[in-house]
Scaffold this motif. Structure first.
Motif, short mmCIF file in Angstrom:
data_model
loop_
_atom_site.label_atom_id
_atom_site.label_comp_id
_atom_site.label_asym_id
_atom_site.label_seq_id
_atom_site.Cartn_x
_atom_site.Cartn_y
_atom_site.Cartn_z
N ILE A 150 105.07 6.09 20.32
CA ILE A 150 103.68 6.10 21.08
C ILE A 150 103.55 4.75 21.41
O ILE A 150 102.69 4.37 22.55
CB ILE A 150 102.67 7.06 20.25
N LEU A 186 98.08 13.66 16.24
CA LEU A 186 98.08 12.75 17.68
C LEU A 186 96.36 12.18 17.77
O LEU A 186 96.34 11.55 18.52
CB LEU A 186 98.45 13.79 18.61
N ARG A 228 91.00 12.25 24.96
CA ARG A 228 92.44 12.50 24.76
C ARG A 228 92.47 14.10 24.46
O ARG A 228 91.82 14.50 23.42
CB ARG A 228 92.81 11.86 23.41
N VAL A 230 95.14 16.67 23.32
CA VAL A 230 96.47 16.96 22.70
C VAL A 230 96.87 18.51 22.55
O VAL A 230 95.81 19.18 21.89
CB VAL A 230 96.70 15.93 21.67
N THR A 258 93.63 10.85 28.52
CA THR A 258 95.11 10.90 28.16
C THR A 258 95.30 12.29 27.91
O THR A 258 94.41 12.71 27.28
CB THR A 258 95.67 10.01 27.42
N LEU A 260 98.61 14.56 26.03
CA LEU A 260 99.76 14.77 25.52
C LEU A 260 100.06 16.13 24.98
O LEU A 260 99.24 16.53 24.08
CB LEU A 260 99.78 13.87 24.24
N ARG A 294 101.25 13.44 29.70
CA ARG A 294 102.71 13.44 29.08
C ARG A 294 103.04 14.34 28.28
O ARG A 294 102.11 15.11 27.68
CB ARG A 294 102.93 12.13 28.22
N CYS A 296 105.77 16.30 25.02
CA CYS A 296 106.44 15.71 24.11
C CYS A 296 107.33 17.09 23.72
O CYS A 296 107.02 18.24 23.97
CB CYS A 296 105.40 15.78 22.71
N ILE A 307 108.94 11.72 23.79
CA ILE A 307 107.84 11.94 24.48
C ILE A 307 107.90 11.17 25.93
O ILE A 307 108.68 10.01 25.99
CB ILE A 307 106.84 10.87 23.82
#
Length: 402
Positions: A150, A186, A228, A230, A258, A260, A294, A296, A307
């Motif tokens: 990361i 995360l 974020r 996730v 972001t 993830l 992104r 994973c 990732i």
């Protein structure tokens, strides 16, 4: 005994949640596993050179000897394959491997029970369940590799607190699902201003908190902190669909936000959309740039971090190698040909998952033009017609209650 680099130590000082990733780690046997230690101490996940290949081969020889001596099943497999004593990276595919489904039916261990410090499962509700026991080294070094990956991808932010939407399980001390731990970890890579979970802990289980998730995104959009997101893509997709159905205007989340995702769409393939289409929907609905979105890949049986880079490639890190096998003959395939994914890594000492054949189909590619020097793979989906339950399946089933 390893120590964190000054850079890692500085990150941990500025963001204390990183301390558990950059703590000193030592293999269970410093003499027998000296090269395993050396390989897993490499902090550059995308290092690619002949010396790294040679070190990887030596580390695999050590871990093969370790598991063959301590696990009767793997020992028999290794001897049945002629006790291959690999001398070059091209011989990695010659090592015997265990299919991931075997871990769902048998408890395979290479260490004494009192060495196991953490047990994680691959599914929280019914069906076939994988329970993996980790010693301190195996889980700790996987966490450290995760943090280094990361970090290398530029996804750690120690300066700005973030508002988190966790598309997964709200913490519950009774919950041992591997993805629940991974997704909540995360949240360690930027300070937490606030956090909302899409799967809310009711005290009697978890329920899909879809309206709370929509409200959270609306609130986050009105604040200055980056966001974020996730977790499981199926849950995020459902939230975006609900926003669309409600006529919620497209949001423009703060700069630096972001996404993830991880866990795939297993169990909800009828609602799955292509990765490119999914990224486009996130960018349109939430205003997050595609390069900040992104995916994973991983599993509780093989918890090394894969990732996506900014070009959306799953690069194979220095601590691992990937083999793709023909779906009929199981022979190794060349780059560019789809087949079963197999991952090889000497990091895990607690059980013989150091060479494991997955139930997923994928294609391995040589290094691309993204600037990262290691090969990369794409995932095409799970093979076979019988559904294999895992964390994403269990989470996706909660969509039915929305």
């Amino acid at each position: 005994m390893t120590t964190a680099s000054s850079s890692d130590a500085d990150l941990a000082r500025r963001l204390p949640s990183l301390g558990k990733y950059f703590r000193p780690l030592e293999v269970p046997d410093t003499e027998a596993l000296a090269k395993v230690q050396e390989l897993c101490d490499i902090s550059d996940p995308f290092r690619a050179d002949e010396a790294a290949d040679d070190l990887f081969v030596t580390a695999m020889r050590e871990i093969n000897t370790w598991h063959a001596a301590r696990n009767p099943l793997y020992g028999a497999m290794w001897r049945g394959a002629g006790s291959p004593d690999i001398t070059g990276i091209e011989q990695i595919a010659d090592l015997p491997y265990i299919h991931v489904n075997l871990f769902k039916r048998h408890a395979l261990s290479s260490v004494a029970g009192d060495s196991i410090t953490l047990r994680l499962t691959s599914s929280g509700t019914g069906g076939e369940k994988t329970e993996i026991g980790f010693d301190d080294w195996s889980f700790g070094t996987a966490q450290r590799m995760d943090a280094w990956t990361i970090k290398a991808l530029g996804l750690i932010d120690v300066e700005r607190p973030a508002n988190y939407l966790v598309c997964g399980y709200e913490p519950d001390p009774r919950l041992s699902v591997g993805a629940a731990h991974g997704l909540n970890e995360l949240c360690d890579f930027a300070p937490v201003a606030s956090a909302v979970h899409t799967l809310r802990n009711t005290g009697e289980g978890h329920e899909f908190n879809i309206m709370g998730s929509v409200d959270a995104l609306l609130e986050f959009a009105a604040r200055d902190e980056p966001v974020r997101i996730v977790g499981f893509p199926a849950l995020l997709h459902a939230v975006l669909e609900r926003m669309e159905a409600m006529g919620v205007p497209c949001l423009d989340l703060p700069e630096g936000s972001t996404v993830l995702t991880g866990g795939g769409w297993k169990g909800h393939a009828d609602r799955a959309i292509g990765r490119g289409e999914f990224r486009a929907a996130i960018e349109r609905r939430l205003g997050i740039a595609e390069e900040r979105i992104r995916d994973c890949y991983g599993s509780v049986e093989h918890c090394l971090p894969y990732i996506e880079c900014h070009a959306h490639h799953f690069h194979v890190p220095v601590w691992s190698r990937c083999v793709v096998r023909d779906v009929r003959t199981l022979e190794p395939l060349e780059h560019g040909t789809p087949g079963y994914l197999q991952f090889v890594s000497p990091f895990i000492t607690s059980l013989p998952a150091h060479t494991i054949l997955m139930a997923d189909l994928g294609t391995l590619h040589p290094p691309g033009d993204c600037g990262i020097a290691t090969p990369w793979f794409e995932v095409h989906g799970r093979a076979g017609v019988r559904r294999n339950r895992n964390c994403a399946v269990a989470a996706a089933e909660l969509l039915e209650t929305r």
